[in-house]
Write a protein that holds these residues in place. Sequence first.
Motif, PDB file in Angstrom:
ATOM      1  N   LEU A 827       0.824  -1.212   0.000  1.00 27.85           N
ATOM      2  CA  LEU A 827       0.000   0.000   0.000  1.00 27.85           C
ATOM      3  C   LEU A 827       0.856   1.260   0.000  1.00 27.85           C
ATOM      4  CD1 LEU A 827      -2.699  -1.226   2.544  1.00 27.85           C
ATOM      5  CD2 LEU A 827      -3.059  -0.762   0.114  1.00 27.85           C
ATOM      6  N   ARG A 832      -0.127   5.324  -0.907  1.00 27.97           N
ATOM      7  CA  ARG A 832      -1.050   5.586   0.202  1.00 27.97           C
ATOM      8  C   ARG A 832      -0.313   6.207   1.392  1.00 27.97           C
ATOM      9  NH1 ARG A 832      -5.625   2.068   0.253  1.00 27.97           N
ATOM     10  NH2 ARG A 832      -6.031   1.362  -1.875  1.00 27.97           N
ATOM     11  N   GLU A 836      -4.310   6.394   5.425  1.00 28.17           N
ATOM     12  CA  GLU A 836      -5.077   5.615   4.451  1.00 28.17           C
ATOM     13  C   GLU A 836      -4.783   4.117   4.596  1.00 28.17           C
ATOM     14  OE1 GLU A 836      -5.509   8.571   0.646  1.00 28.17           O
ATOM     15  OE2 GLU A 836      -3.493   7.853   1.098  1.00 28.17           O
ATOM     16  N   ILE A 837      -3.528   3.795   4.865  1.00 31.41           N
ATOM     17  CA  ILE A 837      -3.168   2.390   5.075  1.00 31.41           C
ATOM     18  C   ILE A 837      -3.886   1.851   6.303  1.00 31.41           C
ATOM     19  CG2 ILE A 837      -1.265   0.818   5.599  1.00 31.41           C
ATOM     20  CD1 ILE A 837       0.582   2.739   4.045  1.00 31.41           C
ATOM     21  N   ALA A 840      -7.437   1.084   5.466  1.00 28.76           N
ATOM     22  CA  ALA A 840      -7.533  -0.078   4.571  1.00 28.76           C
ATOM     23  C   ALA A 840      -7.333  -1.395   5.317  1.00 28.76           C
ATOM     24  CB  ALA A 840      -6.501   0.043   3.448  1.00 28.76           C
TER      25      ALA A 840
END
Length: 878
Positions: A827, A832, A836-837, A840
């Motif tokens: 990622l 990212r 954001e990681i 996710a």
Amino acid sequence: MSRPAASALIGRRAELAVLDALIAQTAAGAGGIVLITGDPGAGKTRLAREAAGRAAGAMVAWGACRESEGAPPLWPWMQVLRRLGKAAITVDAAEGAAARFRLYERIEHALRESADSGPQLVVIDDLHRADEASLRFLGYLSEALWPAPIGMIVTYRDTEVPAASLTASVIAQLARGPGSRRCELTGLSQDSVAQWLRAAGADGIDAADLHARTGGNPLFIAESIRLFTEGAQPDAPLRSVGEVIRERLAPLPQACRDALEVAAVLGRDFEYPPLAAALQTSPANAVAALDPAVSARLVAPADSRAGAYRFVHTLIRDAVEEQLAPSRRADLHARVFAALRDTGWGQASDLAHHAVQARPIVSDEVAADAARSAADAADRLLAWEDAATWWRMAIALTRRRDSLDTNLEMRLGRSLLLAGQIDEAREHFEAAADQAARTGDGAALAASALAAGDTVAEVAADHRLVALLDRALRHPGVPAGTRARLTARRAIATYWQPGGRDESRRVSAAAVQLAEQADDTEALGAALIARQFTLRGPDFLEDRLSAGLAVLDIATRLGDQDLRFRAHQWLVPDRYQIGALDLVRADVEQMAAIAQERRNPLQRWWVLIYRGLLAGFAGRYAEAEELAHAAAALGRRLGLPAADAYRIGQLSRIYWPAGRLAELQDDILEALVRFPGLVTLRCTRALAEAAAGRCAAATDEIEALAADGFAALPRDSLYLASLAILAEAAVTCRATHAARQILGELGPYASRNLIQGVPVGWGAAAWHIARLEWLLGRRGDATRSAATAKRLHRQWGAAGLGDPLADLSRPGAAVVLSRRESEVLGLLASGRANAEIAVALGVSVHTVERHVANIFVKIAVRNRSEATAWAHRRGLAG
């Protein structure tokens, strides 16, 4: 709804909307909690009653905490259960600390069972005056009850909840619960006061002036309006709601005021039989005397049953009681005490409260007897905190110069011990022992010494306990069976003395011999358990197994299910170590059957621990992880300090092969602060550092623990597993010097199935030995040890560990990313950001940052650009 009652809800539209939402959630099956707080007279109870009236189709159960002293333990919950049509719930208090948890489970079950027939609304009123047992049960419910079709409304005065109190802690727990909302009732606005005056038809009263006088307090407003409508001048200089109430009391007939004074001493809720007895009049006359107060809306007949009354607000009761002179108050308490005793209406705690308040009249001796009865009753109800309060009172009322009542000190110590107040319990056991020694009472001295032993968490030396046990053993009046128990307890205490393990084993053998000579089967069981304990460590395995089987035989002959459970409990880790997994599984199922039959939550906790051990050993990691979390949750509710340490141990073993140890890093550090003597945690920290690529820190820790022939590692039940954990850290970091030392210690136990205390299995020692030998260049030895490990694992059914040399033999094995690290790197390489990681992967940003730092170390890059390029070269970019 009457006009005054309806007027009291003016200005509460937002709060009513919150309560309506709770009712809707409850009807939908989710339930939830609304906390209503505010000053006295703010309308908390009125608002709760309105919600109860709106809960069409729901069963409503109301539990009011007493505003007066002397409430029985669990009083609000007794009322709730009675209104739900449930019988009184009891458990066997002899089962100790686990009994209270069983009681809580049974009450929870009764609430759920009642909700099966339809949604229910439970109101707990005036939580700021709840007894400790009621508070602890409410805290238990906050974690165990929802989601369920049960709505709960809790009212309390926030001004009477100290910040560091149990009440504040429980309120905070409730506030974190699912669907929890808080309504803080403040004074009404001037516009709301004006609206109220119009609704009440009170023309001519200045709304601004009334608002300024009352601060918008609804009770103050309501009582002022009543006073003014009865002829008082609107400009009368009244400064508090108490003054308003006292003005309304003044014109009542003397007989009514006398009845109200007795009623105020009885409490906010009272019945006519004790009222009549205390007034020394007939029931009819007592009821007639109350009529003017009922007309004045100062007291009201209770809705629930005929002949019961209630002060309309606790401030009315307070205003009546505050006018009593000390002598008059003591006289009324004495009359109420006699009335409750003679009519049979009083709970033990009521009688004790009134007797203590009436001491100048009823005598210290009578008050002490009542306090002892209240303490006994509280102990039976598992309200040990309340029991301790009454035992202290009984001691204070009976203490003579230079003299203690040994029995009372012991009873107080037991209640404190069960309440978790360990240090104070120890003080009272020791005081009882001192008194028994002075009076030459050998039996009491021995009982006190054994009780003091129950206060000790076995993690360090306790010289005072050893001295106390020795004093009891020297007394000539101690019976032989008791002497065996004292000797067994001394063996366990000696185990923790510096250099005391050899002596502890000698003493435990002497305890077994004493018990056999005394022909005391129960003492023999205790002695054999001590024998098993003192033989803990890498050696004496066969002796421990023999002792465990003897305990099991004794328990079976005695029909003692709890002793049978303990026998299986201690056989499991020893049978596990010899690879007798079929017997281990049978032991665990026997434990589960006993725990189910006894409905013992502490025993259930052990079953969860051992089932987690077996699941992890078999490679069922998802199941093992779920069991570890379940055991930790139950252990926390039981108040077990070991629960978190066991959780970390089990999860470390599960997360290590999956490359997830970074997720436990904070937990490991916090546990090291809480359990500084638990050296295995330091080993686990070294492994976590190694797995994260921080090999310098890991190697420093390994070498510190290996110094002076592993002097920092006690040769106890954690010793071999601690070596295995250090072995993995050494292999990961290529720490060859430490690996050689570890191999020397672990080598003689190659066929041992390693267990970390009781909750965590690390597989055959040969598996870890093979890896150490490979690191040290002894490839032929490593291959043979690996074959031994694989054969043993097949024989034992261990699927959690594969070929020990597989990852070491792969080309490029120096860089090994865990599954989660590979996901993070993929990622990251796709552009990212850390936040954001985190979204996710469903983890925290802090966890992602730790993974990124570990990845940079492992792949030897300095920044995200270099990491992205490294990932693209190896086809790992997302």
